[in-house]
Design a protein around this motif. Structure first.
Motif, short mmCIF file in Angstrom:
data_model
loop_
_atom_site.label_atom_id
_atom_site.label_comp_id
_atom_site.label_asym_id
_atom_site.label_seq_id
_atom_site.Cartn_x
_atom_site.Cartn_y
_atom_site.Cartn_z
N GLY A 3 0.81 -1.21 0.00
CA GLY A 3 0.00 0.00 0.00
C GLY A 3 0.84 1.26 0.00
N ALA A 4 1.99 1.21 0.69
CA ALA A 4 2.90 2.36 0.71
C ALA A 4 3.45 2.64 -0.68
N VAL A 5 3.82 1.59 -1.39
CA VAL A 5 4.33 1.76 -2.76
C VAL A 5 3.22 2.25 -3.68
N ASN A 6 2.01 1.67 -3.52
CA ASN A 6 0.88 2.06 -4.36
C ASN A 6 0.54 3.54 -4.26
N SER A 7 0.70 4.10 -3.07
CA SER A 7 0.33 5.50 -2.87
C SER A 7 1.15 6.42 -3.76
N ILE A 8 2.43 6.11 -3.95
CA ILE A 8 3.27 6.93 -4.83
C ILE A 8 2.95 6.65 -6.29
N GLN A 9 2.76 5.38 -6.63
CA GLN A 9 2.40 5.03 -8.00
C GLN A 9 1.08 5.70 -8.41
N PHE A 35 -1.45 -5.98 -7.50
CA PHE A 35 -1.72 -4.61 -7.97
C PHE A 35 -0.43 -3.81 -7.99
N CYS A 36 0.34 -3.92 -6.91
CA CYS A 36 1.60 -3.19 -6.78
C CYS A 36 2.60 -3.63 -7.85
N LEU A 37 2.71 -4.94 -8.09
CA LEU A 37 3.67 -5.46 -9.06
C LEU A 37 3.34 -5.03 -10.49
N ILE A 38 2.06 -5.08 -10.84
CA ILE A 38 1.67 -4.68 -12.20
C ILE A 38 1.99 -3.21 -12.43
N LEU A 39 1.67 -2.35 -11.46
CA LEU A 39 2.00 -0.94 -11.61
C LEU A 39 3.51 -0.72 -11.66
N TRP A 40 4.25 -1.55 -10.92
CA TRP A 40 5.70 -1.41 -10.91
C TRP A 40 6.28 -1.59 -12.31
N PHE A 41 5.69 -2.52 -13.09
CA PHE A 41 6.21 -2.78 -14.43
C PHE A 41 5.55 -1.93 -15.52
N THR A 42 4.42 -1.29 -15.22
CA THR A 42 3.74 -0.47 -16.23
C THR A 42 3.93 1.02 -16.03
N VAL A 43 4.29 1.44 -14.81
CA VAL A 43 4.57 2.85 -14.54
C VAL A 43 6.07 3.05 -14.51
N GLU A 44 6.58 4.01 -15.27
CA GLU A 44 8.02 4.16 -15.43
C GLU A 44 8.73 4.67 -14.19
N TRP A 45 8.01 5.26 -13.26
CA TRP A 45 8.68 5.87 -12.11
C TRP A 45 9.35 4.83 -11.22
N ARG A 46 10.57 5.16 -10.76
CA ARG A 46 11.30 4.37 -9.79
C ARG A 46 11.86 5.30 -8.72
N PRO A 47 11.89 4.86 -7.47
CA PRO A 47 12.47 5.72 -6.43
C PRO A 47 13.98 5.90 -6.65
N ARG A 48 14.46 7.09 -6.33
CA ARG A 48 15.90 7.37 -6.41
C ARG A 48 16.45 7.61 -5.01
N LEU A 49 17.74 7.59 -4.93
CA LEU A 49 18.39 7.82 -3.63
C LEU A 49 18.40 9.31 -3.32
N LEU A 50 17.21 9.85 -3.15
CA LEU A 50 17.03 11.27 -2.87
C LEU A 50 16.09 11.41 -1.67
N PHE A 51 16.42 12.34 -0.81
CA PHE A 51 15.53 12.62 0.31
C PHE A 51 15.77 14.05 0.78
N SER A 52 14.67 14.76 0.99
CA SER A 52 14.77 16.16 1.44
C SER A 52 13.74 16.41 2.54
N PHE A 53 14.25 16.75 3.73
CA PHE A 53 13.35 17.08 4.83
C PHE A 53 12.57 18.36 4.52
N VAL A 54 13.21 19.26 3.78
CA VAL A 54 12.53 20.52 3.42
C VAL A 54 11.32 20.24 2.54
N ARG A 55 11.49 19.35 1.53
CA ARG A 55 10.37 19.01 0.65
C ARG A 55 9.26 18.30 1.42
#
Length: 487
Positions: free
Chosen positions: A135-141, A193-213
């Motif tokens: 569910g956590a992954v789905n929310s971003i997808q 549901f999560c796996l199908i979106l993982w392969f059909t949606v191009e977005w992938r998490p990057r090693l980026l994190f910002s407390f300000v954002r």
């Protein structure tokens, strides 16, 4: 030249919104149809008691899921220029929150089971809580798909996960797994549901994190988080009360009665609102455009949802007896009352979506607090009167809340009560008239399945013919966009 470009841009936006709506309807409608068939099969294989037990467990998981999925997801959609840093930061944060929520549910499971006097809930609750992670992954997808309005992706993932998880649930239920059949069905559905979106949606998490954002997004999202938490808790407060005061069987009837109208309203109206939020957010500096689109949302959503609700209420008893068997007939009164309540869902959701789109999440939160106070008062009054009084009180409270949700847009959008009910009334009157006619068909001395088929066909014919005769604007709008979609 500038006017031509603006006109062209407006036309593209209209086409994109219309196309997105069609894909969203296909996704929700197709999934809903499959889920409906699967729920019928499962209802025949499991008892109301098993169903009530899982319904009780899901209440606590849904509350935990609010912390994981709500607030930030909408903030990402609403933010005009969200980038990879925003998405990746929220991704890692939601995974952390999912882990914390899972740990809390794992260790409090014995306390929850003890409170409801059902020790058998401990293991299913601990296992089913694992769905918080996909569910956590789905929310971003979901945020990525919604921002780009690529709702075709949801169609594939929803249909694939529904079919696969349904097969898992049916096989296990047939083999006598009872509660565990429903548990593993839920887990399989979320993971697939999560796996199908993982392969059909191009977005992938990057090693980026910002407390300000995160802080910036949280300044908008925390109000929605609180609002969603309140809404989820109070949507389920009736189930909690029934589960504590009565038994799982009564909770099974109550929850099953809510499920069909809730599923239909969430799929139909939810399809529209999930498309409208990014569309409204893209023009949130033009209040006239937001009002125009909100009015369209109310009229089109009501045009689809109201006949479904009044029609379902009219055919509820033969429908339940035929497809769920007589062991579920105790859910019919709850089903009819829920249909009345959900019929007015469009005026709730359209107003709330518009408020979010213009960035007034503070008003959204205030509305939720007001409505929840009303719910508590309603419960205090109706609990001593019995479970049926609770269901009736829920309908009355929901109707009053339509005015509460509509009030802010009188000022924000200059969208008055009179205008809102004017947009809603044609579908309401025609649907009510159709529902009454359909109900009288049930008095024919025919087999149950024949009556049900006649009711459905007669209801569709009356509603379509009535829409043409009354020249309902939403009907013409839908036909026009179907033609565009085919082209």
């Amino acid at each position: 030249m500038e006017k031509e470009n603006n006109a062209s841009g407006a036309e593209i936006t209209k086409r994109k919104v219309a196309g997105s709506l069609m894909w969203k309807f296909l996704e929700r409608g197709g999934t809903q149809g499959v889920q409906f068939v699967l729920s019928i099969i499962l209802a025949r294989l499991v008892s109301p008691t098993d169903y009530g037990a899982v319904a009780l467990i899901l209440i606590f998981i849904q509350l935990a899921a609010v912390f994981v999925q709500s607030g930030f997801s909408t903030a990402l959609i609403q933010k005009r220029e969200a980038d990879e840093t925003d998405f990746s930061s929220v991704f890692y944060l939601t995974l952390l929150v999912a882990g914390l929520c899972y740990g809390l549910l794992f260790f409090t499971a014995p306390l929850i089971a003890g409170f409801f006097r059902q020790e058998g809930l401990v293991a299913p609750l601990r296992v089913l809580s694992l769905i918080l992670f996909p569910g956590a992954v789905n929310s971003i997808q979901n945020s990525v798909v919604s921002r780009t309005m690529q709702f075709k992706r949801f169609f594939y993932s929803s249909m694939g996960s529904t079919l696969s998880s349904g097969a898992v649930g049916i096989v296990l239920a047939y083999k006598g797994f009872g509660v565990w059949a429903l548990v593993w069905q839920q887990i399989a559905g979320n993971i697939i549901f999560c796996l199908i979106l993982w392969f059909t949606v191009e977005w992938r998490p990057r090693l980026l994190f910002s407390f300000v954002r995160v802080k910036t997004l949280f300044s908008f999202g925390w109000k929605l988080l609180c609002s969603s938490l309140l809404d989820t808790f109070f949507k389920n407060i009736y189930g909690l009360a029934v589960g504590r005061i009565y038994d799982n069987r009564q909770l099974g009837f109550f929850n099953r009665g809510q499920q069909f109208p809730q599923t239909i309203s969430t799929n139909l109206d939810g399809s529209i609102q999930s498309v409208m939020l990014p569309a409204l957010s893209s023009c949130n500096d033009d209040r006239k455009a937001v009002k125009r689109m909100t009015r369209r949302s109310v009229s089109v959503s009501a045009f689809f949802l109201m006949p479904c609700m009044f029609g379902l209420a009219a055919v509820s008893e033969p429908l339940v007896r035929l497809i769920l068997t007589d062991k579920w007939v105790g859910c019919v009164p709850f089903l009819r009352l829920a249909c009345i309540s959900y019929a007015f869902y469009p005026i709730h959701t359209a107003n709330l979506t518009a408020i979010n789109a213009v960035g007034r999440s503070d008003i959204f939160l205030k509305l939720e607090i007001i409505k929840k106070v009303m719910t508590v008062v309603n419960l205090l009054i109706t609990i001593p009167l019995g479970i049926m009084a609770m269901a009736v009180g829920q309908v009355i409270s929901g109707f009053i809340c339509t005015f509460v949700n509509a009030y802010p847009n009188k000022k924000l959008l200059d969208y008055s009560y009179a205008e809102q009910w004017k947009d809603l009334l044609p579908a309401f009157l025609l649907s009510f008239f159709m529902g009454v006619l359909v109900y009288f068909v049930s008095f024919l001395d025919l087999a149950t399945w024949v009556i049900l088929i006649l009711q459905i066909l007669f209801g569709i014919a009356v509603y379509v013919a009535g829409s043409k005769i009354m020249n309902i604007e939403a009907f013409g709008y839908v036909l026009e966009n179907i033609k565009r979609f085919r082209q």
